[in-house]
Design a protein around this motif. Structure first.
Motif, PDB file in Angstrom:
ATOM      1  N   GLN A  84      -8.764 -61.016  17.739  1.00 14.43           N
ATOM      2  CA  GLN A  84     -10.476 -60.774  18.592  1.00 14.43           C
ATOM      3  C   GLN A  84     -11.083 -62.140  17.874  1.00 14.43           C
ATOM      4  O   GLN A  84     -12.253 -63.044  18.846  1.00 14.43           O
ATOM      5  CB  GLN A  84     -11.099 -59.682  18.047  1.00 14.43           C
ATOM      6  CG  GLN A  84     -10.478 -58.132  17.921  1.00 14.43           C
ATOM      7  CD  GLN A  84      -9.224 -57.939  17.615  1.00 14.43           C
ATOM      8  OE1 GLN A  84      -8.144 -58.578  17.596  1.00 14.43           O
ATOM      9  NE2 GLN A  84      -9.262 -56.616  16.302  1.00 14.43           N
ATOM     10  N   LEU A  85     -10.988 -62.708  16.587  1.00  9.49           N
ATOM     11  CA  LEU A  85     -11.486 -63.729  16.586  1.00  9.49           C
ATOM     12  C   LEU A  85     -11.649 -64.798  17.116  1.00  9.49           C
ATOM     13  O   LEU A  85     -12.409 -65.723  17.396  1.00  9.49           O
ATOM     14  CB  LEU A  85     -11.569 -63.542  15.004  1.00  9.49           C
ATOM     15  CG  LEU A  85     -11.928 -63.244  14.434  1.00  9.49           C
ATOM     16  CD1 LEU A  85     -12.051 -62.947  12.399  1.00  9.49           C
ATOM     17  CD2 LEU A  85     -13.374 -62.503  13.890  1.00  9.49           C
TER      18      LEU A  85
ATOM     19  N   ASN B  98     -11.284 -64.870  20.486  1.00  7.12           N
ATOM     20  CA  ASN B  98     -11.642 -64.909  21.415  1.00  7.12           C
ATOM     21  C   ASN B  98     -13.120 -65.222  21.474  1.00  7.12           C
ATOM     22  O   ASN B  98     -13.965 -65.927  22.621  1.00  7.12           O
ATOM     23  CB  ASN B  98     -11.829 -63.518  22.033  1.00  7.12           C
ATOM     24  CG  ASN B  98     -10.260 -63.339  22.526  1.00  7.12           C
ATOM     25  OD1 ASN B  98      -9.563 -64.212  23.142  1.00  7.12           O
ATOM     26  ND2 ASN B  98      -9.658 -61.735  22.815  1.00  7.12           N
ATOM     27  N   LYS B  99     -13.838 -65.369  20.167  1.00  3.48           N
ATOM     28  CA  LYS B  99     -15.478 -65.492  20.179  1.00  3.48           C
ATOM     29  C   LYS B  99     -15.489 -67.225  18.918  1.00  3.48           C
ATOM     30  O   LYS B  99     -16.118 -67.759  19.775  1.00  3.48           O
ATOM     31  CB  LYS B  99     -15.652 -65.105  18.699  1.00  3.48           C
ATOM     32  CG  LYS B  99     -16.168 -63.606  19.607  1.00  3.48           C
ATOM     33  CD  LYS B  99     -17.645 -63.359  20.885  1.00  3.48           C
ATOM     34  CE  LYS B  99     -18.719 -63.897  20.560  1.00  3.48           C
ATOM     35  NZ  LYS B  99     -19.355 -63.846  21.742  1.00  3.48           N
TER      36      LYS B  99
ATOM     37  N   GLY C 180     -11.292 -54.482  12.583  1.00  3.16           N
ATOM     38  CA  GLY C 180     -10.870 -54.625  14.213  1.00  3.16           C
ATOM     39  C   GLY C 180     -11.051 -52.883  14.211  1.00  3.16           C
ATOM     40  O   GLY C 180     -11.576 -53.184  15.824  1.00  3.16           O
TER      41      GLY C 180
ATOM     42  N   THR D 123     -13.931 -53.250  17.716  1.00  9.30           N
ATOM     43  CA  THR D 123     -13.176 -54.235  18.886  1.00  9.30           C
ATOM     44  C   THR D 123     -13.851 -53.385  19.858  1.00  9.30           C
ATOM     45  O   THR D 123     -13.588 -52.433  20.871  1.00  9.30           O
ATOM     46  CB  THR D 123     -11.736 -53.888  18.456  1.00  9.30           C
ATOM     47  OG1 THR D 123     -11.134 -54.441  17.217  1.00  9.30           O
ATOM     48  CG2 THR D 123     -11.632 -54.767  19.727  1.00  9.30           C
TER      49      THR D 123
ATOM     50  N   ARG E 236     -12.607 -59.967  27.491  1.00  7.10           N
ATOM     51  CA  ARG E 236     -11.653 -60.602  26.365  1.00  7.10           C
ATOM     52  C   ARG E 236     -12.329 -59.022  25.106  1.00  7.10           C
ATOM     53  O   ARG E 236     -13.739 -59.346  24.969  1.00  7.10           O
ATOM     54  CB  ARG E 236     -12.251 -61.950  26.038  1.00  7.10           C
ATOM     55  CG  ARG E 236     -11.750 -62.813  26.770  1.00  7.10           C
ATOM     56  CD  ARG E 236     -10.212 -63.279  26.449  1.00  7.10           C
ATOM     57  NE  ARG E 236      -9.919 -64.747  27.410  1.00  7.10           N
ATOM     58  CZ  ARG E 236     -10.676 -65.908  27.044  1.00  7.10           C
ATOM     59  NH1 ARG E 236     -10.835 -66.241  25.956  1.00  7.10           N
ATOM     60  NH2 ARG E 236      -9.281 -66.606  27.643  1.00  7.10           N
ATOM     61  N   ARG E 237     -11.897 -59.191  23.841  1.00  2.95           N
ATOM     62  CA  ARG E 237     -11.310 -58.530  22.712  1.00  2.95           C
ATOM     63  C   ARG E 237     -11.639 -58.989  21.834  1.00  2.95           C
ATOM     64  O   ARG E 237     -11.709 -60.597  21.713  1.00  2.95           O
ATOM     65  CB  ARG E 237     -10.520 -57.634  22.274  1.00  2.95           C
ATOM     66  CG  ARG E 237      -9.028 -58.368  22.793  1.00  2.95           C
ATOM     67  CD  ARG E 237      -7.706 -58.184  21.483  1.00  2.95           C
ATOM     68  NE  ARG E 237      -6.898 -59.319  21.444  1.00  2.95           N
ATOM     69  CZ  ARG E 237      -6.262 -59.618  20.153  1.00  2.95           C
ATOM     70  NH1 ARG E 237      -5.931 -57.874  19.788  1.00  2.95           N
ATOM     71  NH2 ARG E 237      -5.003 -59.958  19.939  1.00  2.95           N
ATOM     72  N   ILE E 238     -12.658 -58.523  21.020  1.00  2.00           N
ATOM     73  CA  ILE E 238     -14.131 -59.035  20.203  1.00  2.00           C
ATOM     74  C   ILE E 238     -14.478 -57.814  19.595  1.00  2.00           C
ATOM     75  O   ILE E 238     -14.460 -56.486  19.547  1.00  2.00           O
ATOM     76  CB  ILE E 238     -14.927 -59.911  20.615  1.00  2.00           C
ATOM     77  CG1 ILE E 238     -16.222 -58.870  20.903  1.00  2.00           C
ATOM     78  CG2 ILE E 238     -15.067 -61.111  21.827  1.00  2.00           C
ATOM     79  CD1 ILE E 238     -17.650 -59.109  21.066  1.00  2.00           C
ATOM     80  N   ASN E 239     -15.073 -59.062  17.899  1.00  2.00           N
ATOM     81  CA  ASN E 239     -15.411 -57.821  16.735  1.00  2.00           C
ATOM     82  C   ASN E 239     -17.130 -57.852  17.315  1.00  2.00           C
ATOM     83  O   ASN E 239     -17.933 -58.677  17.611  1.00  2.00           O
ATOM     84  CB  ASN E 239     -14.673 -58.115  15.396  1.00  2.00           C
ATOM     85  CG  ASN E 239     -13.309 -58.724  14.798  1.00  2.00           C
ATOM     86  OD1 ASN E 239     -13.505 -59.716  15.032  1.00  2.00           O
ATOM     87  ND2 ASN E 239     -13.131 -57.808  15.120  1.00  2.00           N
TER      88      ASN E 239
ATOM     89  N   SER F 286      -8.404 -53.052  21.623  1.00  2.00           N
ATOM     90  CA  SER F 286      -7.061 -54.056  21.154  1.00  2.00           C
ATOM     91  C   SER F 286      -6.436 -54.345  22.183  1.00  2.00           C
ATOM     92  O   SER F 286      -5.397 -55.098  22.853  1.00  2.00           O
ATOM     93  CB  SER F 286      -7.105 -54.242  19.666  1.00  2.00           C
ATOM     94  OG  SER F 286      -6.406 -55.329  19.220  1.00  2.00           O
TER      95      SER F 286
ATOM     96  N   GLU G 277      -3.725 -60.140  27.468  1.00  2.00           N
ATOM     97  CA  GLU G 277      -3.508 -61.838  26.810  1.00  2.00           C
ATOM     98  C   GLU G 277      -1.913 -62.165  27.235  1.00  2.00           C
ATOM     99  O   GLU G 277      -1.236 -63.433  27.897  1.00  2.00           O
ATOM    100  CB  GLU G 277      -3.459 -61.305  25.652  1.00  2.00           C
ATOM    101  CG  GLU G 277      -4.963 -61.444  25.229  1.00  2.00           C
ATOM    102  CD  GLU G 277      -5.308 -60.978  23.769  1.00  2.00           C
ATOM    103  OE1 GLU G 277      -4.751 -61.334  22.856  1.00  2.00           O
ATOM    104  OE2 GLU G 277      -6.804 -61.228  23.458  1.00  2.00           O
TER     105      GLU G 277
END
Lengths: 317, 209
Positions: free
Chosen positions: A102-103, A105-106, B86, B89, B95-98, B149, B156
């Protein structure tokens, strides 16, 4: 979070113009480190300039056979780029060893470099920290320091720069390119980009306050066998205790940079001439000036053993 | 941009104003802080689960709080609020993000998918069905984040993004258990349902061509 105003820049020039015009302004890209610190009021910008839509997000071939990586290229995309995977494997490996999916990706290339050098005491406003408040003292010295720095540190600060990517960039001799509002461009060697703390640990890089990073450039590939070995307390999503980035050539020569031990990626080119003699000679030269705490003295032999493991893996393959 | 002088109509002000009729003022420091200085308020438009929304927000509002508190999509959870667990998410532009570490105003024009957009009780997403089938949760708090996720992880792998445990950076990616576990390390489950989550993911991955 303290109140702030927000604007979205459309071009790099707009971003540096806003930066020059607005006192207390900070640039925000991925935001994964800045917002985390803003929530704790460790970072308290008055104004945020969002550069998420200014471009600078491509990876381009340079005329001499290297790569120019836009400042806003996401960590995931940089690690996945086929040219990086093929010719700069240590960079892909380092990126993938860092943070979480996740991180990544940013997080951006320049943001990764500019993440704060930090330790748990920096994150705790109830503890003195020379980075948060110059002159306040350092609670980490004499505190719990197992994770912290063993070399390049000072009496003011023993925090480490946590980036894995930066260690690979240092190994690859990357150059940081910046612009400012007057249209001036500067090229900063990655070796000179992160500063040692000395008496001013709150100043972490050589970036000027009016500058914006536009790209990182990699010189042409040097071939060899690429490694990024990260030793940490859990198998994934943890900072390094020690990490070793290495490019080893068939003739026994090579280059080495170490992460997790210093306020910047730790590389001493002179140590690399010891490569044919083996890991002990290289580590001894790399860590000749180490001044660990009792709690993190284990990192000194750990650097040597991690490098030994990397060299052994290279020989076996 | 100078700070807007428009005062935000804050929850604290409402509560304080109502105190005379027996409502306790909210003592939380978070709300006290909002009164320190007048702040800016901005419009942002993005698409959530196929529907376009325009919100008028304090720029401090995270994407997570915009989803939960403004759009009342409470499926996305706030765990640590620092990008470590997470639970928040979501999938943004694939795209997965926090969502806790992103400001809502930074998402102008973005396409956001939350757990509510993946499926509902009558039309479960295959990953939701597999989590039920394999008992991939206990308390369920981390589950929406785990599922978002997990869905993104399989994408991915399909699109050839390598991971820390990928042996050969130049070979096609594998749907191995090791890959799933490494790629899911940004989603913490305090109940420890990890092995069942990995099984659920393996089933969905196997079902895909």
């Amino acid at each position: 979070m303290k109140a702030f105003t927000y604007e979205r820049a459309r071009t790099p020039h707009e971003a540096v113009t806003a930066l020059a015009r607005t006192p207390g302004a900070r640039i925000i890209a991925g935001g994964t480190n800045l917002l985390d610190l803003m929530k704790l009021q460790i970072e308290t910008p008055d104004h945020l300039i969002d550069i998420g839509r200014i471009g600078l997000d491509t990876i381009d071939d340079t005329p001499d056979g290297g790569l120019r990586i836009g400042a806003l290229v996401r960590n995931t995309d940089l690690a996945a780029d086929m040219r990086v995977r093929r010719h700069y494997g240590v960079l892909s490996r380092a990126l993938l060893a860092g943070a979480s999916g996740q991180l990544r990706n940013k997080a951006t290339t320049s943001g990764n470099l500019l993440q704060r050098t930090r330790c748990p005491y920096f994150y705790d406003p109830n503890q003195p920290c020379n980075k948060r408040q110059p002159g306040a003292g350092c609670a980490a010295i004499g505190g719990v320091s197992r994770q912290l720095g063993i070399i390049g540190t000072s009496e003011a600060c023993i925090a480490t720069h946590p980036s894995d990517m930066a260690v690979a960039m240092r190994l690859l001799d990357a150059t940081v390119e910046t612009i400012n509002v007057r249209g001036q461009s500067r090229h900063i060697s990655i070796a000179d980009f992160h500063r040692l703390p000395g008496k001013t640990p709150h100043i972490e890089t050589s970036l000027h306050s009016d500058e914006l990073i536009t790209s990182l450039t990699l010189p042409p590939p040097v071939g060899g066998h690429h490694f990024y070995r990260k030793v940490r307390d859990r198998a994934s999503y943890a900072f390094a205790l020690v990490s070793v980035a290495a490019i080893l050539q068939k003739d026994g020569t090579g280059r080495v940079a170490v992460g997790g031990i210093a306020p910047k990626p730790w590389r001493i080119e002179a140590a690399e001439s010891e490569m044919p003699k083996g890991s002990e000679a290289v580590a001894a030269r790399l860590l000749a000036d180490a001044s660990p705490t009792p709690a993190n003295a284990f990192k000194v032999p750990l650097v040597e053993r991690t490098l030994a493991a990397v060299i052994q893996e290279a020989k076996a393959s | 941009m100078p700070p807007s002088m428009t005062l935000i109509f804050s929850r604290r002000a409402v509560l304080a104003g109502s105190a005379a009729i027996g409502v306790f003022p909210d003592p939380s420091p978070a709300n006290a802080r909002t009164e320190e200085s007048p702040t800016q308020s901005l419009d942002v438009t993005f698409e959530v689960n196929g529907r376009t929304h325009t919100l008028h927000l304090d720029p401090r509002t995270t994407l997570l709080d915009a989803l939960r508190e403004h759009l009342l999509l409470a499926g996305t959870k706030k765990g640590c609020d620092h990008g470590q667990c997470g639970a928040c998410t979501v999938i943004v532009d694939g795209r997965r993000i926090n969502s806790c570490l992103s400001l809502a105003v930074m998402h102008e024009g973005d396409r956001i998918t939350t757990i509510e957009g993946l499926g509902d009780p009558d039309h479960l997403h295959p990953m939701q069905a597999a989590f039920i089938q394999h008992d991939g949760y206990q308390c369920g708090y981390c589950t929406p984040g785990q599922i978002c996720s997990a869905v993104a992880v399989l994408d991915e792998i399909r699109s050839g993004i390598p991971s820390h445990v990928t042996k050969d950076l130049l070979a096609p990616m594998e749907h191995s258990g090791l890959e799933m576990r490494e790629r899911m390390s940004g989603n913490i489950c305090r109940c420890g349902a990890y092995s069942n989550i990995a099984e659920a993911m393996a089933e969905v991955a196997g079902a895909q061509p």
